[in-house]
Design a protein around this motif. Sequence first.
Motif, PDB file in Angstrom:
ATOM      1  N   SER A 103      -9.027 -20.852  12.677  1.00 27.27           N
ATOM      2  CA  SER A 103      -9.723 -19.577  12.776  1.00 27.27           C
ATOM      3  C   SER A 103     -11.099 -19.737  12.140  1.00 27.27           C
ATOM      4  CB  SER A 103      -8.935 -18.489  12.053  1.00 27.27           C
ATOM      5  OG  SER A 103      -8.863 -18.772  10.660  1.00 27.27           O
ATOM      6  N   ARG A 104     -11.988 -18.764  12.383  1.00 24.16           N
ATOM      7  CA  ARG A 104     -13.324 -18.866  11.799  1.00 24.16           C
ATOM      8  C   ARG A 104     -13.254 -18.892  10.270  1.00 24.16           C
ATOM      9  NH1 ARG A 104     -18.307 -18.052  13.771  1.00 24.16           N
ATOM     10  NH2 ARG A 104     -17.411 -17.306  15.742  1.00 24.16           N
ATOM     11  N   GLY A 105     -12.402 -18.013   9.702  1.00 22.82           N
ATOM     12  CA  GLY A 105     -12.289 -17.983   8.250  1.00 22.82           C
ATOM     13  C   GLY A 105     -11.751 -19.282   7.686  1.00 22.82           C
ATOM     14  N   GLY A 106     -10.699 -19.822   8.322  1.00 21.72           N
ATOM     15  CA  GLY A 106     -10.132 -21.081   7.858  1.00 21.72           C
ATOM     16  C   GLY A 106     -11.117 -22.231   7.959  1.00 21.72           C
ATOM     17  N   TRP A 107     -11.886 -22.258   9.060  1.00 20.49           N
ATOM     18  CA  TRP A 107     -12.888 -23.302   9.247  1.00 20.49           C
ATOM     19  C   TRP A 107     -13.983 -23.238   8.182  1.00 20.49           C
ATOM     20  CZ3 TRP A 107     -13.330 -27.715  11.634  1.00 20.49           C
ATOM     21  CH2 TRP A 107     -14.578 -28.244  11.965  1.00 20.49           C
TER      22      TRP A 107
END
Length: 326
Positions: free
Chosen positions: A45-49
């Motif tokens: 996900s964007r947050g995880g990345w």
Amino acid sequence: MERWDRIGRTAAYGAAAALVPYLVIKVTWVVGSLLGLLPVGRGFSRGGWLVLNTVTIGMAAAGITLGLALVRPWGMRIPGRLVGLLAWVGSGFLVSILPFVVLTVLVSAGTASAGSAGSSGHDAGMPGWEAVLLQCSFVGTGIGLAVALPAYLWRRWPHALRRPERPGARTAPGPLWPAVAAAVTGLAWLYWAAGGTLGITHRDERPAGWHILVGVSACWALAASAAAAALVLPRPTRLPYPLLLALTWLGSGSMFAWSGWRLPATVYVALAHPSDVVYPENVVVAVTLHATAVLTGAGIIRTLVRGDRARRGPSATVRRPAGRPA
């Protein structure tokens, strides 16, 4: 020794410079993802990345600072425990990365295998030149630190590299359990690297890069086990004392650093079930091995530090030369 010291200082600068491309690329990924100019890595996900790459930016900055600390005068004034911790964790990462990169190239596994192994969070679709720069950063930093760190240690703690004078005495008084735990963990990883399926849930999710990374981790765990046992047991050994220290230091650092990195990643994948990311190991078995490796690495280095304090004597913790930190 003066020539060796000059070589070590040059290598320290080289280690710091080698990480600059890695740092720049990671900053570009984070900024590009925030602005919508670059894609998010596959399976994240964007947050995880963003979190993953922000952490690696911090690691790169710490690595550059460590390289400079090994050569600049202010590096001798930094608390010894902080320098030791950064050097231990950093060298633990790099001694696994270096053979992994070389072996991956030899078997033509490529960047996709490195991403499947979950070792660095790189996107399998990155341009080839970025992959080359990232690998060159790791290799250059690893070689630089391998030369610079012993020179720094000799300047600051020359006593730590000398074998105890009493023959047959235990060089690192401490428990034997870390050496035993490292051997068990290393044998389990070696079994997986050789193709064993016990404890493997997804047998088809084991690319060449995964086997190489697990095999390298197994070798360092077994090396740490053998060296730690040689230091703890009151038996004479013909191996050079600096070699035993190096194997104990690097092997325990590899176990602590890599399992400390993969443990939360494994838990995250098990709980979040990100798309296109599947680890081959059984989650419970993998978490158990990684947790054991973290505790074992910490236990081995604690034994090594206690042995150094015992050789210096109780006065070493009380008296310190003026202007020189412990």
